[in-house]
Design an enzyme around this catalytic site. Structure first.
Site, PDB file in Angstrom:
ATOM      1  N   HIS A  56      78.418  15.355  26.116  1.00  0.00           N
ATOM      2  CA  HIS A  56      79.556  14.435  26.292  1.00  0.00           C
ATOM      3  C   HIS A  56      79.184  13.058  25.764  1.00  0.00           C
ATOM      4  CE1 HIS A  56      83.051  13.100  29.137  1.00  0.00           C
ATOM      5  NE2 HIS A  56      82.951  12.308  28.101  1.00  0.00           N
ATOM      6  N   HIS A  58      80.592   9.767  22.999  1.00  0.00           N
ATOM      7  CA  HIS A  58      81.649   9.194  22.145  1.00  0.00           C
ATOM      8  C   HIS A  58      80.943   8.336  21.089  1.00  0.00           C
ATOM      9  CE1 HIS A  58      84.866  10.091  25.181  1.00  0.00           C
ATOM     10  NE2 HIS A  58      83.870   9.937  26.030  1.00  0.00           N
ATOM     11  N   ARG A  60      82.239   7.287  18.389  1.00  0.00           N
ATOM     12  CA  ARG A  60      83.215   6.301  17.898  1.00  0.00           C
ATOM     13  C   ARG A  60      83.621   6.426  16.423  1.00  0.00           C
ATOM     14  NH1 ARG A  60      84.618   5.393  22.888  1.00  0.00           N
ATOM     15  NH2 ARG A  60      83.456   3.822  24.053  1.00  0.00           N
ATOM     16  N   HIS A 221      82.286  14.688  34.158  1.00  0.00           N
ATOM     17  CA  HIS A 221      81.797  13.542  34.941  1.00  0.00           C
ATOM     18  C   HIS A 221      82.373  13.465  36.357  1.00  0.00           C
ATOM     19  CE1 HIS A 221      85.558  12.110  33.353  1.00  0.00           C
ATOM     20  NE2 HIS A 221      85.096  11.742  32.188  1.00  0.00           N
ATOM     21  N   ASP A 301      78.213  10.837  28.958  1.00  0.00           N
ATOM     22  CA  ASP A 301      79.493  10.167  28.705  1.00  0.00           C
ATOM     23  C   ASP A 301      79.194   8.842  27.973  1.00  0.00           C
ATOM     24  OD1 ASP A 301      82.531   9.171  30.508  1.00  0.00           O
ATOM     25  OD2 ASP A 301      82.110   9.619  28.405  1.00  0.00           O
ATOM     26  N   HIS A 305      80.494   0.116  24.228  1.00  0.00           N
ATOM     27  CA  HIS A 305      81.431  -0.985  23.960  1.00  0.00           C
ATOM     28  C   HIS A 305      80.596  -2.225  23.674  1.00  0.00           C
ATOM     29  CE1 HIS A 305      85.113   1.060  25.156  1.00  0.00           C
ATOM     30  NE2 HIS A 305      84.485   1.538  26.200  1.00  0.00           N
ATOM     31  N   GLY A 316      83.314   1.897  30.355  1.00  0.00           N
ATOM     32  CA  GLY A 316      82.385   2.824  29.717  1.00  0.00           C
ATOM     33  C   GLY A 316      81.010   2.218  29.537  1.00  0.00           C
TER      34      GLY A 316
HETATM   35  O1  DOR Z   1      84.747   4.757  30.944  1.00  0.00           O
HETATM   36  C1  DOR Z   1      85.089   5.521  30.055  1.00  0.00           C
HETATM   37  N1  DOR Z   1      85.056   5.163  28.763  1.00  0.00           N
HETATM   38  N2  DOR Z   1      85.528   6.755  30.380  1.00  0.00           N
HETATM   39  C2  DOR Z   1      86.152   7.548  29.510  1.00  0.00           C
HETATM   40  O2  DOR Z   1      86.649   8.588  29.878  1.00  0.00           O
HETATM   41  C3  DOR Z   1      86.192   7.151  28.098  1.00  0.00           C
HETATM   42  C4  DOR Z   1      85.116   6.208  27.796  1.00  0.00           C
HETATM   43  C5  DOR Z   1      85.187   5.599  26.415  1.00  0.00           C
HETATM   44  O3  DOR Z   1      85.120   6.376  25.475  1.00  0.00           O
HETATM   45  O4  DOR Z   1      85.265   4.379  26.313  1.00  0.00           O
HETATM   46 ZN    ZN Z   2      84.078  10.495  27.974  1.00  0.00          ZN
HETATM   47 ZN    ZN Z   3      86.234  10.922  30.547  1.00  0.00          ZN
END
Ligand code: DOR
Ligand code: ZN
Ligand code: ZN
Length: 453
Positions: A56, A58, A60, A221, A301, A305, A316
């Site tokens: 899991h 991201h 980006r 999560h 996860d 940012h 996140g």
């Molecule tokens: O806090 C989060 N940010 N939870 C999510 O489900 C998405 C993630 C993000 O990709 O910024």
């Molecule tokens: Zn996520």
């Molecule tokens: Zn999520």
């Protein structure tokens, strides 16, 4: 090449052993003193563990590459002992809900990734017909408002549940939007608005739908023990239908921040503590630790940012580089058994996401390893973080033990602070939707959906 050490994680124990590696795979496993003329790399008494898998993240790309990209994200993964990642279809644009978007991501990763990679496809209200034909190896949906077309109503979820092959993992982000909206009228704090009740309600709904459609669900999560037991209810009874494919109809993951942070950290982190689902209080965190034996895997996860985004309340945390070190620190502090740690970050995710030849130190598997030095320590510092976002909620923490080397398919990919691979050396993961012949209970599903992949 042969690697060896006094403590190799084999059959759930640490034993002195040597591992012969041949063209990216584990060829054979021998006693420590074995030699056959091949070059030997001796890691003395450092601990050799199977490489980690993070299901899991991201990263980006495309589009939000100011926060992260595949090269920086996968460098952070390797530095954190993670050899394989699965990238989420959301929070980048275009979202991965079409073949075109998936192909674009595959091409980016093939060019830029340093670790091995796979993708979760996105379920949207409009792509049910596509999913019926494509049957991707995993599918992700949201029950909450997102700034993308991945938000599903219960009706949308039912349509996808009905046509998506039942033994494939359907991943759901479980927070109930109606409850969140009601909370907004009462509270201003992020962790009170996205309440435990909102999470438990969503998990309960999705578990009921999973039982109704008799299909696999992977709960993303989870943040409390109640969510874990709610997610798993009726799992045993239903799972007898999944002969050998997967022991669980209902699987779930927890994220490191929900184990290693709590609402007590909000006073120091302030708005940086925003994450969805949010941090929970210390009591809940302690109960979640007690439920870990029912949790199928840990997943970061990784949601990077930039500082300015966090200042503006973006939710996140980055996590792919710190997940394994935090878990192994817990092992050295006797909070967790090493066997549980390895199950959570290696064999567990391989099983949940049907990733072949990864997740264990076993003949025929890819030669992915973490070489861990339990006698060292690591203070988490900005300058040692590879993620482009340049911060971590765990900054300044000093962890027991340190990852010395990460080996990916037989190559030293990370060594003592340095990435040794070039962008694009990461490869696509081997994931299939089916193991062996078609299981009986799939017969009811239309054949063409099955064979079109
Ligand atoms: O806090 C989060 N940010 N939870 C999510 O489900 C998405 C993630 C993000 O990709 O910024
Ligand atoms: Zn996520
Ligand atoms: Zn999520």
């Amino acid at each position: 090449m042969i690697i060896r050490s006094g403590r190799v994680f084999l059959k759930n124990k640490l034993v002195a052993a040597s591992i012969k590696i041949l063209s990216e795979k584990i060829h054979s496993i021998h006693s420590y003193s074995y030699s056959d003329g091949d070059e030997i790399i001796d890691f003395k008494d450092k601990i050799i563990l199977p490489g980690a898998i993070d299901g899991h993240v991201h990263f980006r790309e495309p589009e939000a590459i100011a926060k992260e990209d595949f090269t920086t994200g996968s460098a952070a993964a390797l530095a954190g002992g993670v050899c394989s990642i699965l990238d989420m279809p959301c929070y980048n644009s275009p979202p991965t809900i079409t073949i075109g978007a998936l192909t674009e991501k595959e091409q980016i990763a093939a060019r830029k990734s340093l670790c091995d990679f796979g993708f979760h496809f996105g379920a949207s209200p409009t792509n049910v017909e596509l999913i019926k034909k494509l049957q991707p190896p995993s599918l992700k949906g949201f029950l909450t408002k997102t700034n993308s077309p991945l938000t599903l109503t219960e009706e949308d979820l039912k349509k996808h549940f009905a046509i998506y092959l039942p033994h494939l993992p359907f991943l759901v982000h479980c927070e109930d939007q109606k409850t969140i909206d009601q909370n907004k009228l009462k509270y201003s704090e992020h962790h009170k608005i996205r309440s435990i009740k909102a999470a438990v309600r969503a998990v309960k709904n999705v578990n009921l739908l999973g039982r109704k459609f008799k299909r696999r669900v992977h709960f993303c999560h989870l943040t409390t023990a109640t969510e874990v037991s709610t997610a798993k209810s009726q799992n045993k009874k239903l799972s007898k239908d999944l002969p050998g494919l997967y022991p669980n109809y209902f699987s779930c993951e927890v994220s490191p921040h929900h184990l290693f942070l709590s609402t007590a950290d909000i006073k120091t982190l302030g708005v940086y503590a925003n994450v969805n689902p949010p941090l929970r209080d210390k009591k809940e965190v302690a109960k979640l630790w007690k439920k870990l034996k029912y949790v199928d895997c840990i997943a970061s996860d990784h949601a990077p940012h930039r500082i300015e985004d966090k200042e503006n309340g973006a939710s996140g945390f980055p996590g792919v580089q710190t997940m394994v070190p935090l878990v192994l620190d817990a092992v050295l502090n006797k909070k967790l058994k090493l066997q549980e740690a390895v199950r959570l970050f290696s064999s567990g995710p391989a099983k949940v996401f049907n990733i072949y030849y990864k997740g264990e130190i076993k003949e025929g598997y890819f030669a992915d390893f973490i070489v861990f030095d339990p006698t060292a320590s690591w203070q988490i510092k900005e300058e040692e973080l590879f993620s482009k976002c340049g911060w971590s909620p765990f900054l300044k923490r000093t962890l027991k033990g340190k990852i010395y080397c990460t080996i990916l398919r037989g190559q030293q990919a990370y060594l003592d602070g340095k990435i040794l691979l070039k962008a694009g050396e990461g490869k696509p993961l081997i994931r299939t939707k089916q193991i062996g012949q078609i299981p009986l209970f799939l017969k009811k599903h239309s054949k063409e959906a099955f064979f079109s992949f």
